[in-house]
Design an enzyme around this catalytic site. Structure first.
Site, mmCIF file in Angstrom:
data_model
loop_
_atom_site.group_PDB
_atom_site.id
_atom_site.type_symbol
_atom_site.label_atom_id
_atom_site.label_comp_id
_atom_site.label_asym_id
_atom_site.label_seq_id
_atom_site.Cartn_x
_atom_site.Cartn_y
_atom_site.Cartn_z
ATOM 1 N N ASP A 147 96.653 -18.304 62.994
ATOM 2 C CA ASP A 147 96.464 -16.942 63.475
ATOM 3 C C ASP A 147 95.540 -16.923 64.688
ATOM 4 O OD1 ASP A 147 96.784 -14.191 63.465
ATOM 5 O OD2 ASP A 147 95.115 -13.839 62.093
ATOM 6 N N CYS A 201 114.158 -9.933 48.176
ATOM 7 C CA CYS A 201 113.671 -8.554 48.099
ATOM 8 C C CYS A 201 114.737 -7.619 47.524
ATOM 9 C CB CYS A 201 113.251 -8.048 49.479
ATOM 10 S SG CYS A 201 111.649 -8.682 50.047
ATOM 11 N N CYS A 207 107.275 -1.420 49.005
ATOM 12 C CA CYS A 207 106.288 -1.546 50.075
ATOM 13 C C CYS A 207 106.448 -0.430 51.105
ATOM 14 C CB CYS A 207 106.369 -2.916 50.732
ATOM 15 S SG CYS A 207 107.983 -3.364 51.413
ATOM 16 N N CYS A 211 103.252 2.597 51.606
ATOM 17 C CA CYS A 211 102.422 2.505 52.819
ATOM 18 C C CYS A 211 101.790 3.865 53.129
ATOM 19 C CB CYS A 211 103.260 2.034 54.003
ATOM 20 S SG CYS A 211 102.291 1.856 55.524
ATOM 21 N N CYS A 227 99.467 1.080 61.223
ATOM 22 C CA CYS A 227 99.018 0.219 60.130
ATOM 23 C C CYS A 227 97.497 0.274 59.988
ATOM 24 C CB CYS A 227 99.483 -1.208 60.385
ATOM 25 S SG CYS A 227 98.934 -2.393 59.152
ATOM 26 N N CYS A 257 100.763 -2.574 50.429
ATOM 27 C CA CYS A 257 102.135 -3.094 50.384
ATOM 28 C C CYS A 257 102.220 -4.385 49.582
ATOM 29 C CB CYS A 257 102.698 -3.290 51.788
ATOM 30 S SG CYS A 257 101.851 -4.522 52.796
ATOM 31 N N CYS A 261 103.918 -4.932 45.452
ATOM 32 C CA CYS A 261 105.048 -5.867 45.473
ATOM 33 C C CYS A 261 105.210 -6.574 44.124
ATOM 34 C CB CYS A 261 104.852 -6.903 46.566
ATOM 35 S SG CYS A 261 106.181 -8.135 46.637
#
Length: 359
Positions: A147, A201, A207, A211, A227, A257, A261
């Protein structure tokens, strides 16, 4: 055990790398190729729609993110890794976390950020893994990432079998859910690619439905501008007024989210101690967190990913949460804490304090 780095030896090398990686706290290792050209149209469309918000680096790098061999010339294969980050969690931890969102006076920090900065942990351990490979095959060209550069981490992880891209855009694994970090080692030797896995999924829309700000605008499509993770971490300046009430008491990141799940019932605890939650960042009242001076902030976030947002953005985020708390129930202590920051030198902090006080 020694290897000469030849293609014929590479399957044995990958098997050995998996063993070393496990010893270093990684949960899974995969190998991806460097041809990500099929991902370029989707990346270009995402940027073209402005879904990257104020993350200008996304636009400046453009489709280069999908061209690993341009980022690190000579790259032939990419070793992908994932590392679980959940601390010791009780049965029903997802429900417990959702319950904490119903305590408006408590500041909620995303699960991944309650311990040590994952950038430092993964980079260090990925480099140790690369050093072990070098000891076996001899010096080789490589570079480690987590990242921290224009790398399509989710795409690489999905292509190398770490899991599939969930509808929330995060990687999902059947044995590990999504509560893990990703990292990569770009290498200049050819390794056999690991097979991707199927999407599991189905028609689940949990999800998208959960949100708070509607940031998942369609399956597999995230508008970062809405977000909460983006707003509290990446976004500089003022948070859009219309989104502030939707943020609740989330002051750094958002896990909704992932909490909802179904696959995260399989999330695994971390294999390393670094991600254990720090007391200062877990279960604390907003008033206590808002009272931190800049020195307090730096001390309490030393070695934490939170430090990079700086004290002013920390106060900005908490001011929004305190305003939301006041909207639910008048609290003299919360109001007094906000009033004490009305003359803060940072104009963005002052603006959000005024909003929280109803001004």
């Amino acid at each position: 055990m020694a290897f000469n780095g030849s293609q014929s030896e590479s399957p044995s090398l990958v098997a050995q790398v998996r063993t070393w990686a496990r010893e270093l706290g990684f949960s899974q290792i995969g190998v991806a190729g460097v041809d990500l050209s099929s991902a370029e149209p989707g990346l270009a469309a995402w940027i073209g729609n402005g879904f990257h918000g104020s993350m200008a680096y996304m636009e400046s790098h453009g489709v280069r993110r999908a061209r690993p061999a341009e980022l690190v010339p000579g790259t032939t294969s990419i070793i992908t890794a994932r590392m679980d980050y959940l601390g010791a969690t009780p049965e029903g931890w997802q429900a417990i976390e959702f319950d904490r969102l119903q305590r408006p006076e408590e500041g909620i920090v995303s699960l991944y950020a309650r311990g040590r900065d994952y950038h430092k942990v993964l980079r260090s351990r990925l480099q140790k893994l690369a050093d072990r490979i070098a000891a076996a095959v001899g010096p080789f060209g490589h570079r480690v990432f987590t990242d921290s550069a224009p790398v399509l981490e989710v795409e690489l992880a999905a292509r190398s079998g770490q899991g599939w891209r969930g509808r929330h855009t995060l990687v999902l694994n059947r044995e590990g859910g999504s509560m893990f970090f990703l990292g990569e080692i770009f290498v200049d030797m050819a390794l056999p690619e690991t097979e991707p896995v199927a999407d599991h999924c189905g028609t689940c829309s949990a999800c998208l439905d959960v949100c708070p700000t509607g940031a998942i605008v369609a399956p597999y499509r995230l508008d970062a501008r809405r977000c909460i993770s983006y707003l509290t971490i990446e976004h500089h300046g003022s948070i859009p007024v219309e989104l502030r009430p939707l943020m609740g008491n989330r002051i750094y990141g958002c896990d909704d989210c992932q909490l909802v799940c179904p696959w995260n019932k399989f999330a695994q605890p971390a294999l390393v101690p670094d991600f254990a939650p720090r007391d200062a960042l877990f279960g604390q009242p907003l008033v206590a967190l808002f009272a931190w001076s800049e020195e307090d902030f730096l001390r309490n976030t030393e070695g934490s990913p939170i430090r990079r947002i700086g004290h002013a953005r920390w106060l900005r985020n908490i001011a929004v949460a305190m305003g939301n708390a006041l909207a639910k129930r008048e609290d003299a202590e919360v109001r007094a804490a906000l009033q004490a920051r009305m003359e803060h030198p940072d104009p963005v902090v002052r603006e959000h304090v005024a909003w929280a006080l109803g001004g």
